[in-house]
Structure formats: structure tokens, C-alpha cells
Design an enzyme around this catalytic site. Structure first.
Site, PDB file in Angstrom:
ATOM      1  N   LEU A 156      -4.714  -6.923 -21.422  1.00 14.88           N
ATOM      2  CA  LEU A 156      -5.279  -6.120 -22.262  1.00 14.88           C
ATOM      3  C   LEU A 156      -4.921  -4.524 -22.144  1.00 14.88           C
ATOM      4  CD1 LEU A 156      -7.463  -5.838 -24.410  1.00 14.88           C
ATOM      5  CD2 LEU A 156      -9.075  -5.727 -22.624  1.00 14.88           C
ATOM      6  N   TYR A 157      -4.886  -4.329 -20.730  1.00 10.73           N
ATOM      7  CA  TYR A 157      -4.204  -2.995 -20.635  1.00 10.73           C
ATOM      8  C   TYR A 157      -3.127  -2.668 -21.437  1.00 10.73           C
ATOM      9  CZ  TYR A 157      -1.862   0.853 -18.015  1.00 10.73           C
ATOM     10  OH  TYR A 157      -1.234   2.029 -17.906  1.00 10.73           O
ATOM     11  N   ALA A 158      -2.133  -3.387 -21.403  1.00 15.85           N
ATOM     12  CA  ALA A 158      -0.918  -3.114 -22.104  1.00 15.85           C
ATOM     13  C   ALA A 158      -1.104  -3.074 -23.581  1.00 15.85           C
ATOM     14  CB  ALA A 158       0.164  -4.238 -21.801  1.00 15.85           C
ATOM     15  N   THR A 160      -3.937  -2.082 -25.091  1.00 12.15           N
ATOM     16  CA  THR A 160      -4.458  -0.860 -25.352  1.00 12.15           C
ATOM     17  C   THR A 160      -3.767   0.273 -25.542  1.00 12.15           C
ATOM     18  OG1 THR A 160      -5.130  -0.544 -23.335  1.00 12.15           O
ATOM     19  CG2 THR A 160      -6.892  -1.694 -24.618  1.00 12.15           C
TER      20      THR A 160
END
Length: 336
Positions: A156-158, A160
Site C-alpha cells: 500500500l505504501y508503494a 500511495t
């Protein structure tokens, strides 16, 4: 509150890269307004210590601010009217995004939207924002080039951060906002983040605690020393992209560019650990662990676009950079 035309607004100024970049600008006589919300993702005492290093430096002012607060962010932009904005504030960390997804939505999506709106309404001359090598996700072609497809994020970090790139491009296109995105590759160095391997491994080895070596140490990372990152940023901030021609490779005519910021030298994790052990004069107690969800096996930056744009690419050897980190870490530990 008001700023001058030379003042740079730096978000995430109490963070690792934000601190180093702010200090570099101040040393060059460029005034900075730094903002940060001092999130407790890791010990805020380290963030406050970074701010203490900046406090009292001519030209620096700190404003505590959560960028997800749209009204407060709009008010800051209206008061300051910054010509140049460097947006480094974000919720970082691949693994933490599995535990606290809404922290990433709030900081990376809502916060970035607030910054884009501020730049739009105040007529900013150049927005530089942080992205990450994590956007390359499941790509297996190495080295990673900015023109590679990035449609398969694995955290999810990537996701966003890729969304940030798309959001920023849209604003560049719609509002002629000159915008530069920086895909950072495993940045390390003094005053670094405690959740990163080089920091947590050093802490564990010094304390005689075991470390967890994910994927049995088979991963490779393009470790990039923070001073090299800052040098690239200082050069790029004065190079706002012009609108591209119709023959642009990415078929975008917006004043928008993306650059890899990496050392273009992937290092196996076991080799990295051996270098660190040599500097610390101690062996690590290793616990083998499988690949973690969200991780990738290798990162490797193609930096020819950066070199062509500013005549510079990161180059600090891992051993030199880690030695400087260890010196800082020992001094920092003695202070606490």
C-alpha cells in the site's frame, strides 16, 4: 507570517531527508520554512533532536502542521506564498503499511492533495516531491528506468506514492505547475530512520541482540548515501521542468519529470551486513526469515536521466557512507 520570494517551504523538515536537505539550503543562505507533525511512527525525540540542530540557524522557521488538515495547510500557503516547495512529508515504511493503512491514506494521499492545492492556488514556480523506488513493485527488469511500467505495486505504501506521482502529474497538466518527482532508493546515513535495516542492525549488534535477515539475506538494495541525495535535490530545485514536446517518450506534454535518485550499485544484503560488522567490530546474531509481504527482491536505479539533467549522480561507496553513519550512531547513543 510572510515569506520572501527566495524562501523554500520544506514539508517533513524534521524527517531524515528533510532535515539534511533543510540544513543544506540554510548553509547556502537560502531561507526555509519547515513543517512537520512529528508523528510517533518512530521516536519523536529523534525528530526533535534534528529540529534542535536547525534551531537558531539564520533563515529557519519551524511550523508544526499536519498536512491532512486542509484548512491549516491552505492558510500556511496563503500566508507564505512560497515560490518553491519541496514536499518530503509522508508516512514511510513498507511493512507498517500492512498494519496501519489509513496512516498512509491520511499522510500520503490527503496530505499531498493539500500541498498540490496550496501550490495551485498560490502559483508556485516549482514543486519537488518525494516518491520511492517501491513504485517499481513487481518489475524484474534491472536497472529500473523512469519510463518502466509501474502498474503493479506490491505494498500500500508503494501504491500511495505512485498515486502521488499521478496526482502531481495531473496538477502539472491542468495548472501548468512545474513539478519534479524523486524516486529515492534506500537512503541511509547519519540522523537516519530507526526502522531502516542499517539503523536497526547497528542497534541490535551493539546491544548483542539478534537481527532478522529476511529472504535469508538474498535481497539486493541500491543503498544511497543521504549527502548524495541532497546534492541531487539542491541541483534539481533550480531546474523546473518545461512543458515537453509532443514527441516526449511518455507522451505527456506537462511540465513534469520523474528522476531516480539511487547509487546505481545494488548490494546483496549479506554483503551489506558484512561491511557493517567490520565497521562495528562485532558479528551479528542472525535469525533467518522468509521474504516479507510487500518486499521486493532487488532495487537498482538507472540514473542517466538525473545525470543528464544536473550533471550529477550519487556515488558514495557503501563502506564510506556506513562508516559515517556508525560514527554518528555512537555519538548519538552516548548523548541519550
Amino acid at each position: 507570517m510572510s515569506g520572501s520570494s527566495s524562501t523554500v517551504l520544506v514539508t517533513g523538515a524534521a524527517g531524515f531527508i528533510g532535515f539534511h536537505f533543510t540544513r543544506a539550503l540554510l548553509h547556502r543562505g537560502i531561507p526555509v520554512v519547515g513543517v512537520d507533525n512529528l508523528t510517533p511512527y518512530y521516536d519523536p525525540a529523534l525528530k526533535r533532536a534534528r529540529l534542535a540542530e536547525l534551531d537558531g540557524t539564520a533563515g529557519f522557521r519551524f511550523e508544526p502542521l499536519d498536512l491532512a488538515d486542509r484548512d491549516a495547510t491552505a492558510a500556511l500557503f496563503a500566508a507564505l506564498k512560497p515560490r518553491r516547495v519541496v514536499h518530503l512529508a509522508a508516512q514511510a515504511g513498507v511493512r507498517y503499511s500492512l498494519e496501519a493503512p489509513f496512516a498512509y491514506v491520511d499522510a500520503n494521499l490527503v496530505g499531498t492533495a493539500s500541498v498540490l492545492e496550496g501550490c495551485r492556488h498560490q502559483g508556485c514556480d516549482h514543486l519537488v516531491f518525494a516518491s520511492t523506488s517501491s513504485v517499481y513493485g513487481g518489475n524484474t527488469k534491472l536497472p529500473f528506468e523512469e519510463s518502466d511500467p509501474v502498474d503493479h505495486p506490491v505494498s500500500l505504501y508503494a501504491a500511495t506514492k505512485r498515486a502521488n506521482e499521478l496526482m502531481a502529474h495531473t496538477y502539472a497538466h491542468l495548472y501548468a505547475l512545474p513539478t519534479t518527482g524523486l524516486r529515492f532508493f534506500t537512503v541511509y546515513g547519519p540522523w537516519g530512520r530507526p526502522d531502516m535495516a542499517y539503523f536497526s542492525f547497528t542497534e541490535a549488534i551493539r546491544a548483542g541482540r539478534p537481527i532478522r535477515l529476511f529472504n535469508h539475506g538474498a535481497m539486493r538494495r541500491d543503498f544511497t548515501y543521504v549527502d548524495d541525495v541532497v546534492e541531487a535535490m539542491v541541483r534539481l530545485i533550480d531546474v523546473p521542468p518545461a512543458p515537453a514536446g509532443r514527441d516526449a517518450p511518455d507522451r505527456s506534454t506537462a511540465p513534469f519529470r520523474l528522476y531516480n535518485i539511487g547509487n546505481h550499485t545494488p548490494v546483496p544484503l549479506r554483503e551489506f551486513l558484512a561491511v557493517l560488522e567490520g565497521l562495528l567490530g562485532a558479528r551479528a546474531i542472525v535469525e533467518e526469515a522468509p521474504m516479507q509481504p510487500g518486499d521486493v527482491e532487488a532495487t537498482f536505479a538507472d540514473v542517466e536521466a538525473l545525470r543528464a539533467a544536473v550533471g550529477f549522480a550519487p556515488k558514495t561507496p557503501l563502506g564510506d557512507g556506513l562508516a559515517r553513519f556508525v560514527d554518528w550512531y555512537d555519538a548519538w547513543s552516548a548523548r541519550r
